[in-house]
Design an enzyme around this catalytic site. Structure first.
Site, PDB file in Angstrom:
ATOM      1  N   GLU A   1       0.844  -1.191   0.000  1.00  0.00           N
ATOM      2  CA  GLU A   1       0.000   0.000   0.000  1.00  0.00           C
ATOM      3  C   GLU A   1       0.888   1.253   0.000  1.00  0.00           C
ATOM      4  OE1 GLU A   1      -2.834  -0.309   3.221  1.00  0.00           O
ATOM      5  OE2 GLU A   1      -2.954  -2.484   2.974  1.00  0.00           O
ATOM      6  N   PRO A   2       1.497   1.564  -1.151  1.00  0.00           N
ATOM      7  CA  PRO A   2       2.469   2.667  -1.208  1.00  0.00           C
ATOM      8  C   PRO A   2       1.861   4.008  -1.564  1.00  0.00           C
ATOM      9  CG  PRO A   2       2.492   1.505  -3.282  1.00  0.00           C
ATOM     10  CD  PRO A   2       1.405   0.848  -2.431  1.00  0.00           C
TER      11      PRO A   2
ATOM     12  N   ARG B   1       0.993   6.957  -0.218  1.00  0.00           N
ATOM     13  CA  ARG B   1       1.601   8.262   0.074  1.00  0.00           C
ATOM     14  C   ARG B   1       2.830   8.528  -0.782  1.00  0.00           C
ATOM     15  NH1 ARG B   1       4.307   9.579   5.824  1.00  0.00           N
ATOM     16  NH2 ARG B   1       5.064   7.486   5.406  1.00  0.00           N
TER      17      ARG B   1
ATOM     18  N   CYS C   1     -10.236  29.639  15.388  1.00  0.00           N
ATOM     19  CA  CYS C   1      -9.987  30.123  16.748  1.00  0.00           C
ATOM     20  C   CYS C   1      -9.494  28.981  17.636  1.00  0.00           C
ATOM     21  CB  CYS C   1     -11.274  30.724  17.310  1.00  0.00           C
ATOM     22  SG  CYS C   1     -11.032  31.610  18.858  1.00  0.00           S
ATOM     23  N   GLU C   2      -8.261  28.540  17.372  1.00  0.00           N
ATOM     24  CA  GLU C   2      -7.628  27.467  18.136  1.00  0.00           C
ATOM     25  C   GLU C   2      -6.132  27.740  18.217  1.00  0.00           C
ATOM     26  OE1 GLU C   2      -8.681  24.943  19.777  1.00  0.00           O
ATOM     27  OE2 GLU C   2     -10.747  24.595  19.110  1.00  0.00           O
TER      28      GLU C   2
ATOM     29  N   TYR D   1      -3.235  12.366   3.084  1.00  0.00           N
ATOM     30  CA  TYR D   1      -3.641  12.677   4.459  1.00  0.00           C
ATOM     31  C   TYR D   1      -3.892  14.167   4.657  1.00  0.00           C
ATOM     32  CZ  TYR D   1      -1.497   8.087   4.842  1.00  0.00           C
ATOM     33  OH  TYR D   1      -1.153   6.784   4.634  1.00  0.00           O
TER      34      TYR D   1
END
EC number: 4.1.1.20
Length: 229
Positions: free
Chosen positions: A84-85, A87, A154-155, A183
């Site tokens: 599962e490459p 990325r 606002c974090e 991602y």
């Protein structure tokens, strides 16, 4: 396992050897399971191949390097290999384009404020991931300083990068967060009503096509339509 910022092929090869060690353990389990009368046809060793997030011209292993590392083990048990490459194939095919809305300082730190946020790209604030950041067209005369790149949510965790040396931008300047193909949009949210942005496809000749429209407030409000009492 993330393989990031490895500077030479020997070290990169060592990283791939981790998969060989894991596959060695797994084929032993395959032997045990088959000995109990169960048939196994596939071995999925997952993903984990990284990319050069820091843009240091690192030499990193390819999917074929991974396959070659475990090939003999898989063939020795007559298994079909699954990897599962994702990325390593798509992360550096996309970027997150922002516009600078302001530059400010609190006396001890400098900030570049952009219209993008942790809602669209949460990797840096979620688990401290590094994303390479550049200005689109920095002024050659601009003063270089150290900035945190922050968004409008606002974090306190709303940042895309910290302690980056960049030319001081003007309001309205473009700012690019690189390697946003994996991602990023898949983890985006509408937190604090930050609606997900449009996506564009850029051809080799520079032509641009919209492949996903940006969300609107009406899109958000449809979830509240026709609710029964």
């Amino acid at each position: 396992m993330e393989v990031e910022n490895e500077g030479n092929s020997t070290h990169s090869r060592t990283q791939v050897d981790i998969f060989r060690d894991a596959a060695g353990l797994m084929v032993n389990y395959v032997d045990e399971i088959r000995a109990q009368g169960f048939e196994l046809e596939y071995l999925n060793i997952g993903g984990g191949l990284g990319i050069d997030y820091h843009h240091t011209d690192a030499v990193l292993p390819t999917p074929m390097d991974l396959i070659n590392t475990v090939r003999e083990l898989v063939l020795s048990r007559d298994l079909t290999l699954i990897i599962e490459p994702g990325r390593s194939l798509i992360a550096n095919t996309c970027c997150f384009v922002n516009r600078v809305t302001g530059v400010k300082s609190n006396g001890t730190k400098n900030f570049i404020v952009v219209d993008g946020s942790m809602a669209e790209l949460i990797r840096p604030s979620l688990y401290g991931a590094y994303q390479h950041i550049e200005l689109v067209s920095p002024s050659p005369d601009a003063e270089v300083a150290t900035f945190d790149i922050v968004g409008p949510v606002c974090e306190s965790a709303d940042f895309l990068g910290k302690d980056r040396e960049l030319p001081t931008p003007d309001k309205g300047a473009g700012l690019v967060v690189h390697d946003a193909g994996a991602y990023c949009m898949s983890m985006a949210s509408t937190y604090n009503l930050k609606l997900r942005p449009p996506e564009y496809w850029v051809e080799d000749d520079g032509s641009i096509a919209k492949i996903r429209r940006g969300e609107s407030f009406d899109d958000y409000m449809k979830f509240f339509d026709n609710l029964s009492a």
